[in-house]
Design an enzyme around this catalytic site. Structure first.
Site, PDB file in Angstrom:
ATOM      1  N   CYS A  49      16.718  39.197   6.034  1.00 39.89           N
ATOM      2  CA  CYS A  49      16.977  40.107   7.469  1.00 39.89           C
ATOM      3  C   CYS A  49      17.029  39.142   9.138  1.00 39.89           C
ATOM      4  O   CYS A  49      17.513  39.872   9.438  1.00 39.89           O
ATOM      5  CB  CYS A  49      16.949  41.434   7.816  1.00 39.89           C
ATOM      6  SG  CYS A  49      14.960  42.003   7.116  1.00 39.89           S
ATOM      7  N   ARG A  52      16.164  49.777  11.556  1.00 40.83           N
ATOM      8  CA  ARG A  52      14.371  49.082  12.251  1.00 40.83           C
ATOM      9  C   ARG A  52      14.512  51.009  12.714  1.00 40.83           C
ATOM     10  O   ARG A  52      15.018  51.300  13.954  1.00 40.83           O
ATOM     11  CB  ARG A  52      14.740  48.064  13.630  1.00 40.83           C
ATOM     12  CG  ARG A  52      15.217  46.960  12.783  1.00 40.83           C
ATOM     13  CD  ARG A  52      14.811  46.146  13.799  1.00 40.83           C
ATOM     14  NE  ARG A  52      15.377  44.940  13.683  1.00 40.83           N
ATOM     15  CZ  ARG A  52      16.421  44.038  13.074  1.00 40.83           C
ATOM     16  NH1 ARG A  52      17.376  44.131  13.780  1.00 40.83           N
ATOM     17  NH2 ARG A  52      16.426  42.509  12.945  1.00 40.83           N
ATOM     18  N   ARG A  87      13.528  50.558   7.134  1.00 44.07           N
ATOM     19  CA  ARG A  87      11.633  49.491   7.615  1.00 44.07           C
ATOM     20  C   ARG A  87      11.091  50.698   8.005  1.00 44.07           C
ATOM     21  O   ARG A  87      11.143  51.292   9.028  1.00 44.07           O
ATOM     22  CB  ARG A  87      11.965  48.236   8.620  1.00 44.07           C
ATOM     23  CG  ARG A  87      10.630  47.934   8.193  1.00 44.07           C
ATOM     24  CD  ARG A  87      10.393  46.344   9.392  1.00 44.07           C
ATOM     25  NE  ARG A  87      11.361  47.043  10.294  1.00 44.07           N
ATOM     26  CZ  ARG A  87      11.794  45.423  11.623  1.00 44.07           C
ATOM     27  NH1 ARG A  87      11.529  44.736  11.467  1.00 44.07           N
ATOM     28  NH2 ARG A  87      11.739  46.371  12.456  1.00 44.07           N
ATOM     29  N   ASN A 145      12.160  35.395  12.003  1.00 42.23           N
ATOM     30  CA  ASN A 145      11.988  35.448  13.206  1.00 42.23           C
ATOM     31  C   ASN A 145      10.513  35.178  13.995  1.00 42.23           C
ATOM     32  O   ASN A 145       9.964  33.905  14.332  1.00 42.23           O
ATOM     33  CB  ASN A 145      12.574  36.542  14.006  1.00 42.23           C
ATOM     34  CG  ASN A 145      13.980  37.057  13.735  1.00 42.23           C
ATOM     35  OD1 ASN A 145      14.609  36.023  13.360  1.00 42.23           O
ATOM     36  ND2 ASN A 145      14.401  38.139  13.987  1.00 42.23           N
ATOM     37  N   ASP A 146       9.392  35.777  12.646  1.00 38.13           N
ATOM     38  CA  ASP A 146       8.672  36.173  13.285  1.00 38.13           C
ATOM     39  C   ASP A 146       7.696  35.226  12.543  1.00 38.13           C
ATOM     40  O   ASP A 146       6.688  34.184  12.879  1.00 38.13           O
ATOM     41  CB  ASP A 146       7.800  37.532  12.611  1.00 38.13           C
ATOM     42  CG  ASP A 146       7.704  38.669  14.136  1.00 38.13           C
ATOM     43  OD1 ASP A 146       7.336  38.234  15.090  1.00 38.13           O
ATOM     44  OD2 ASP A 146       8.292  39.657  13.501  1.00 38.13           O
ATOM     45  N   HIS A 189      15.152  41.936  26.124  1.00 39.21           N
ATOM     46  CA  HIS A 189      15.538  43.535  25.603  1.00 39.21           C
ATOM     47  C   HIS A 189      17.291  43.090  26.778  1.00 39.21           C
ATOM     48  O   HIS A 189      18.310  44.004  25.677  1.00 39.21           O
ATOM     49  CB  HIS A 189      14.910  44.935  26.982  1.00 39.21           C
ATOM     50  CG  HIS A 189      13.637  44.809  26.235  1.00 39.21           C
ATOM     51  ND1 HIS A 189      12.924  45.607  27.464  1.00 39.21           N
ATOM     52  CD2 HIS A 189      13.195  45.549  24.927  1.00 39.21           C
ATOM     53  CE1 HIS A 189      11.712  46.011  26.775  1.00 39.21           C
ATOM     54  NE2 HIS A 189      12.137  45.130  24.983  1.00 39.21           N
ATOM     55  N   ARG A 243       9.208  32.946  20.312  1.00 40.07           N
ATOM     56  CA  ARG A 243      11.134  32.374  20.573  1.00 40.07           C
ATOM     57  C   ARG A 243      11.646  33.089  21.449  1.00 40.07           C
ATOM     58  O   ARG A 243      12.950  32.491  21.675  1.00 40.07           O
ATOM     59  CB  ARG A 243      10.896  33.734  19.408  1.00 40.07           C
ATOM     60  CG  ARG A 243      10.817  35.268  19.555  1.00 40.07           C
ATOM     61  CD  ARG A 243      11.622  35.875  18.170  1.00 40.07           C
ATOM     62  NE  ARG A 243      11.769  37.245  18.307  1.00 40.07           N
ATOM     63  CZ  ARG A 243      10.428  37.978  17.751  1.00 40.07           C
ATOM     64  NH1 ARG A 243       9.573  37.415  16.521  1.00 40.07           N
ATOM     65  NH2 ARG A 243      10.650  39.035  17.856  1.00 40.07           N
ATOM     66  N   GLU A 264       6.965  37.991   6.356  1.00 36.51           N
ATOM     67  CA  GLU A 264       7.203  37.215   8.076  1.00 36.51           C
ATOM     68  C   GLU A 264       6.103  36.589   8.926  1.00 36.51           C
ATOM     69  O   GLU A 264       5.504  36.399   9.860  1.00 36.51           O
ATOM     70  CB  GLU A 264       7.434  38.307   8.518  1.00 36.51           C
ATOM     71  CG  GLU A 264       6.375  40.002   8.641  1.00 36.51           C
ATOM     72  CD  GLU A 264       8.133  40.378   9.151  1.00 36.51           C
ATOM     73  OE1 GLU A 264       8.517  40.040  10.437  1.00 36.51           O
ATOM     74  OE2 GLU A 264       7.583  42.249   9.046  1.00 36.51           O
TER      75      GLU A 264
END
Length: 526
Positions: free
Chosen positions: A484, A282, A317, A436-437, A182, A447, A414
């Site tokens: 993305c 997002r 999204r 990423n995923d 975060h 990650r 993903e």
């Protein structure tokens, strides 16, 4: 160069900072005094109320994404189970401070011993609320450090980052931490240099420190040449907006350069002319949890995005909840939240949330070119069921004489199963690669876990092979495909992504300049 200590960690790509070190205290000293159990209980309840008020004040001074991170801590402080554990310890003879610390240590241990790395990362949030209540019991103000200094510690609480004044510069150096935490997300958004994963640090307060977020290097007692080199590297990263030319062209076709947006603060300071549109909004960060069932609030939020974008396309999204973004107990209490009820799975299981968002999106669809992305899609039926729900809500709105416009409905690619079987997703209008995923699931390596981060990094060849296959499949199907994920923001990966045929790239606003330079090096003509 003698006298300078150099350490290598992981940087967040946000330039450099030089300043005196502020070494975070290891622990708060607990008082030994004790009064009656009833008074100790009252003291604890008052301290918890003060901590909640401080955090709520912090939420009002920050953007929705930051407020959502802090809200998790507020909800934990309001959890009666934690208070009950502390009350038990007061009944056994401990004072309020020791009772609270003991109860929270048990709670912290539960997070740290979790088999899920994202749940484990929440331990720093619990440590923060422990310390906030202890400081309130002592009558001490909330923790902070001098402006312009380099924070040095094992980890950093999001509330400490958000409560600090970064306008005077400064940086972050952490023994542990993660570039996917975060705090790392917040530091990138505010342009604060950060280096993590350094291990044990022999640094004292007031020692001069250079934190290089580009190379991931920390220099204690830096020389002028070290600072000059860091400044030169930062100057090599172009301004993210100056001289930008949308719809750039490369040898094998035009490039669309789009933005990934988490909150309004990222777009309000940008001219829409710096990009070709929004490639990923997002909404789980944009819409506060309290407004998940508030259709009018969501309509107003999405309308603001279109007001900024004008006639440029906007891809929104659906809420990507679950995983490290829990919805109530969903995600937080699951054994492995990233493999549980998450993304479109969660939304289809909670249609009361999905239907509100769908109605809001249908209503704003007439304001501009709207595309809707489905998160964490695994099987074609998830797209089909979501499209059916859009059609049902459009019919219901039409019956109420409310104008709507059906958006294009696409999916995040993903999940490896979806990437491999992409040709079966005929009901999707377009695809967006979430690397990423995809990398995380391909390697079975989190990650944000420093212990296995090398495995995650080494996944790039496998990810690129799957990306190339997906691009070819999408072209054979006659459907648009873009990217993305973070790989799109990495200049080192850009040429390889272009080589496999990707021509739509969506990146964080802070990375626009870097990627523009990468496109220029790939023989981009403006």
């Amino acid at each position: 160069m003698s006298g300078a200590l150099r350490l290598q960690g992981q940087g967040n790509g946000q330039g450099y900072a030089v300043g005196p070190a502020y070494v975070a205290p290891v622990a708060i000293r607990l008082s030994e005094g004790r009064v009656s159990p009833l008074l100790e209980f009252d003291l604890l309840q008052e301290a918890i109320s003060i901590a909640i008020a401080d955090l709520e004040s912090l939420m009002t001074r920050n953007d929705p994404l930051s407020a959502e991170i802090i809200e998790f801590q507020v909800e934990m402080l309001r959890d009666p189970a934690i208070g009950d554990m502390a009350v038990e310890h007061i009944g056994r003879g401990l004072n309020a401070a020791r009772a609270w610390a003991t109860a929270l240590e048990e709670y912290i241990a539960g997070f740290e011993q979790s088999g899920d790395d994202d749940v484990k990362a929440r331990a720093v949030d619990v440590i923060d609320i422990r310390d906030r209540v202890l400081r309130a019991l002592e009558g001490s103000p909330p923790d902070d450090f001098p402006p312009g200094s380099i924070f040095v510690g094992r980890d950093m609480a999001p509330s400490l980052f958000l409560g600090h004044d970064w306008t005077g510069g400064g940086g972050i150096v952490l023994e542990a931490g993660s570039t996917a935490s975060h705090v790392a997300l917040l530091a990138r958004a505010k342009g604060v240099p950060m280096v993590v994963g350094l291990g044990s640090l022999a640094v004292e307060t007031e020692m001069p420190v250079l934190a290089d977020g580009i190379l991931g290097i920390v220099v204690v007692h830096p020389h002028e040449s070290d600072i000059a080199a860091a400044a030169s590297r930062e100057q090599d990263v172009p301004d993210r907006t100056a001289g930008f030319f949308p719809a750039m062209s490369v040898q094998n076709g035009a490039i669309e350069l789009l933005l990934n947006i988490n909150d309004f603060s990222e777009i309000h300071k940008l001219d829409p002319g710096v990009c070709d549109g929004i490639g990923l909004l997002r909404t789980e960060f944009l819409v506060p949890p309290a407004d998940l069932l508030n259709e009018e609030k969501q309509v107003d939020l999405y309308r603001q995005v279109f007001d900024w974008a004008g006639d440029k396309p906007v891809t929104i999204r659906l809420f990507d909840l679950g995983g490290d973004k829990p919805l109530g107990s969903v995600g937080l209490e699951e054994r492995n939240a990233f493999l549980g009820l998450r993304g479109i799975r969660l939304l289809l299981a909670r249609p009361e949330i999905l239907r509100v968002q769908v109605r809001a999106l249908l209503r704003v669809g007439a304001l501009g070119p709207l595309k809707v992305l489905l998160p964490m899609v695994t099987f074609p039926r998830e797209v089909e069921d979501t499209r059916r729900l859009f059609e049902e809500e459009a019919a219901a709105l039409a019956a109420r004489q409310i104008s709507t416009s059906m958006p294009a409905i696409g999916m995040m690619v993903e999940v490896p199963a979806a990437a491999i079987m992409l040709d079966t997703f005929t009901s999707a209008d377009f695809f967006s690669l979430g690397t990423n995923d995809l990398a995380q699931y391909l390697t079975a390596a989190a990650r944000d876990n420093p212990a296995v981060v090398d495995l995650y990094r080494q996944a790039e060849p496998a990810v690129l092979r799957l990306v190339a296959q997906a691009v070819k499949t999408a072209r054979d199907m006659g459907k648009p495909i873009g990217i993305c994920g973070d790989m799109a923001s990495d200049p080192a990966s850009l040429s390889r992504l272009l080589a496999v045929g990707l021509r739509q790239i969506s990146v964080a606003p802070a990375q626009l300049g870097v990627i523009r330079t990468g496109l220029a090096q790939a023989r981009v003509d403006s």
